[in-house]
Design a protein around this motif. Structure first.
Motif, PDB file in Angstrom:
ATOM      1  N   GLN A 140       0.869  -1.171   0.000  1.00  0.00           N
ATOM      2  CA  GLN A 140       0.000   0.000   0.000  1.00  0.00           C
ATOM      3  C   GLN A 140       0.904   1.218   0.000  1.00  0.00           C
ATOM      4  O   GLN A 140       1.403   1.651   1.026  1.00  0.00           O
ATOM      5  N   ASN A 141       1.163   1.729  -1.209  1.00  0.00           N
ATOM      6  CA  ASN A 141       2.048   2.882  -1.387  1.00  0.00           C
ATOM      7  C   ASN A 141       3.413   2.633  -0.744  1.00  0.00           C
ATOM      8  O   ASN A 141       3.950   3.483  -0.043  1.00  0.00           O
ATOM      9  N   GLY A 142       3.946   1.456  -1.017  1.00  0.00           N
ATOM     10  CA  GLY A 142       5.301   1.106  -0.619  1.00  0.00           C
ATOM     11  C   GLY A 142       6.126   0.887  -1.872  1.00  0.00           C
ATOM     12  O   GLY A 142       5.890  -0.061  -2.624  1.00  0.00           O
ATOM     13  N   ASN A 143       7.101   1.731  -2.117  1.00  0.00           N
ATOM     14  CA  ASN A 143       7.731   1.865  -3.422  1.00  0.00           C
ATOM     15  C   ASN A 143       8.943   0.953  -3.598  1.00  0.00           C
ATOM     16  O   ASN A 143       9.597   0.570  -2.642  1.00  0.00           O
ATOM     17  N   ALA A 144       9.266   0.664  -4.893  1.00  0.00           N
ATOM     18  CA  ALA A 144      10.468  -0.102  -5.229  1.00  0.00           C
ATOM     19  C   ALA A 144      11.055   0.326  -6.574  1.00  0.00           C
ATOM     20  O   ALA A 144      11.940  -0.362  -7.095  1.00  0.00           O
ATOM     21  N   TYR A 145      10.583   1.442  -7.125  1.00  0.00           N
ATOM     22  CA  TYR A 145      11.023   1.898  -8.447  1.00  0.00           C
ATOM     23  C   TYR A 145      11.229   3.405  -8.420  1.00  0.00           C
ATOM     24  O   TYR A 145      10.418   4.142  -7.836  1.00  0.00           O
ATOM     25  N   GLU A 146      12.292   3.869  -9.099  1.00  0.00           N
ATOM     26  CA  GLU A 146      12.596   5.293  -9.068  1.00  0.00           C
ATOM     27  C   GLU A 146      11.485   6.140  -9.668  1.00  0.00           C
ATOM     28  O   GLU A 146      11.263   7.276  -9.232  1.00  0.00           O
ATOM     29  N   GLU A 147      10.777   5.586 -10.650  1.00  0.00           N
ATOM     30  CA  GLU A 147       9.702   6.383 -11.251  1.00  0.00           C
ATOM     31  C   GLU A 147       8.537   6.598 -10.292  1.00  0.00           C
ATOM     32  O   GLU A 147       7.636   7.392 -10.571  1.00  0.00           O
ATOM     33  N   HIS A 284     -10.247   4.482   2.407  1.00  0.00           N
ATOM     34  CA  HIS A 284     -10.795   3.465   1.510  1.00  0.00           C
ATOM     35  C   HIS A 284     -10.629   2.056   2.059  1.00  0.00           C
ATOM     36  O   HIS A 284     -10.541   1.087   1.307  1.00  0.00           O
ATOM     37  N   GLY A 285     -10.595   1.938   3.387  1.00  0.00           N
ATOM     38  CA  GLY A 285     -10.469   0.626   3.985  1.00  0.00           C
ATOM     39  C   GLY A 285     -11.580  -0.325   3.592  1.00  0.00           C
ATOM     40  O   GLY A 285     -11.354  -1.524   3.422  1.00  0.00           O
ATOM     41  N   ALA A 286     -12.784   0.199   3.427  1.00  0.00           N
ATOM     42  CA  ALA A 286     -13.925  -0.658   3.082  1.00  0.00           C
ATOM     43  C   ALA A 286     -13.729  -1.339   1.728  1.00  0.00           C
ATOM     44  O   ALA A 286     -14.289  -2.421   1.489  1.00  0.00           O
ATOM     45  N   GLU A 287     -12.955  -0.717   0.856  1.00  0.00           N
ATOM     46  CA  GLU A 287     -12.653  -1.325  -0.444  1.00  0.00           C
ATOM     47  C   GLU A 287     -11.346  -2.103  -0.414  1.00  0.00           C
ATOM     48  O   GLU A 287     -11.238  -3.195  -0.993  1.00  0.00           O
ATOM     49  N   ILE A 288     -10.345  -1.555   0.250  1.00  0.00           N
ATOM     50  CA  ILE A 288      -9.012  -2.149   0.209  1.00  0.00           C
ATOM     51  C   ILE A 288      -8.918  -3.411   1.047  1.00  0.00           C
ATOM     52  O   ILE A 288      -8.308  -4.406   0.628  1.00  0.00           O
ATOM     53  N   ILE A 289      -9.526  -3.424   2.221  1.00  0.00           N
ATOM     54  CA  ILE A 289      -9.399  -4.580   3.107  1.00  0.00           C
ATOM     55  C   ILE A 289      -9.958  -5.852   2.467  1.00  0.00           C
ATOM     56  O   ILE A 289      -9.276  -6.894   2.473  1.00  0.00           O
TER      57      ILE A 289
END
Length: 301
Positions: A140-147, A284-289
């Protein structure tokens, strides 16, 4: 007197109580939340800045219906009792060593990772160190790419390139309650949907003696995470872990191209965007969870 036959109760109420515990890991007393069957598949939740395991308060009981869920507070965050800067080097490599030792002391032989923000480079390092332990990845918005690095990183990148006292001082407003509140509300179309509990709690935590300096140390060290992006990406390509990205598309720090980039290395990655900011679970927990739950049920349940 109420007639006992005049109301009905559900046949069964499923309760998934959360337990609040500490684990001593070297000179760090790690606070963590735990719920679920101890024999169930494990899901390890790693929060980011400016947050703590509190950000997973709604996710934990829902996942605990089928999984053993463990959510530690990273050193210098939440209720974890952390040493001073003189007794602990606040780098992401050191955070990873602490969390890796934590998982080993709890005898977690394998686990799915759910990561956010700072929790991502800790999680990716865990995966590099022990790929055999990783059953699935949720970011959840945890990055691994420079872009994926947005314009909000520019002052921080100047500090990386030239770590002078002046450039550090220019970031002095980053670890403040006002900045934290901004991070929770920026990119959110309905700010009244964001509970003040989260940013108020984290604002209080950031004001603990010495914590602001620790956070500036971690900001500087984040450059080492970016330097490791090619290694993280090689891990994705080599091991092809199941991956779900649930992304607040208006995050000023980690922008959508960072999530989309996963499809280069993981063609089967499931990428979802939500009309919100950095802390997507807050609005948006109701959608994401349910999305996370379905993904985990498919791949490890």
């Amino acid at each position: 007197m109420m007639d006992s036959t005049s109301c009905t109760m559900p046949d069964q109420i499923t309760l998934n109580p959360v337990h609040y515990r500490f684990e001593q890991v070297d000179n760090v007393e790690v606070f963590y939340r735990e719920a679920g069957d101890p024999d169930a598949p494990v899901v390890l939740l790693l929060h980011g800045f400016a947050a703590s395991s509190f950000m997973f308060r709604d996710l934990i009981p829902m996942l605990a219906e089928r999984y053993r869920v463990i959510a530690p507070d990273l050193p210098a965050f939440g209720f974890t009792h952390s040493p001073s800067r003189s007794d602990y080097t606040y780098t992401f490599e050191r955070l990873t060593r602490t969390i890796e030792r934590f998982t080993e002391q709890l005898r977690l032989s394998e686990y799915a990772l759910v990561v956010h923000d700072y929790g991502a480079p800790v999680g990716w390092r865990l995966a590099l160190n022990h790929p055999e332990r990783i059953t699935a990845l949720v970011s959840q918005n945890g990055n691994a790419y420079e872009e994926g690095l947005g314009d909000s990183w520019q002052p921080i990148q100047r500090y990386w390139k030239n770590p002078t006292p002046e450039n550090r001082e220019a970031l002095r407003d980053f670890p403040t309650p006002e900045s934290i509140k901004w991070q929770y509300l920026e990119g959110v179309s309905t700010p009244e949907a964001v509970s003040p509990d989260s940013y108020t709690l984290e604002g209080l935590q950031i004001q603990r003696p010495g914590n602001a300096e620790i956070q500036l140390d971690l900001v500087l060290d984040y450059a080492n995470n970016v330097a490791l992006y090619p290694e993280f990406q090689a891990y994705f390509r080599r091991h092809q872990p199941p991956l779900l990205a649930v992304w607040g598309e208006h995050d000023p720090f980690f922008i959508p191209p960072g999530a989309q980039a996963w499809t280069r290395d993981l063609p089967n990655a499931d990428i979802r965007f939500f009309d919100t900011g950095h802390f997507a679970l807050e609005t948006h927990g109701a959608e994401i969870i349910p999305t996370i739950r379905t993904f985990l049920d498919t791949h490890i349940g």
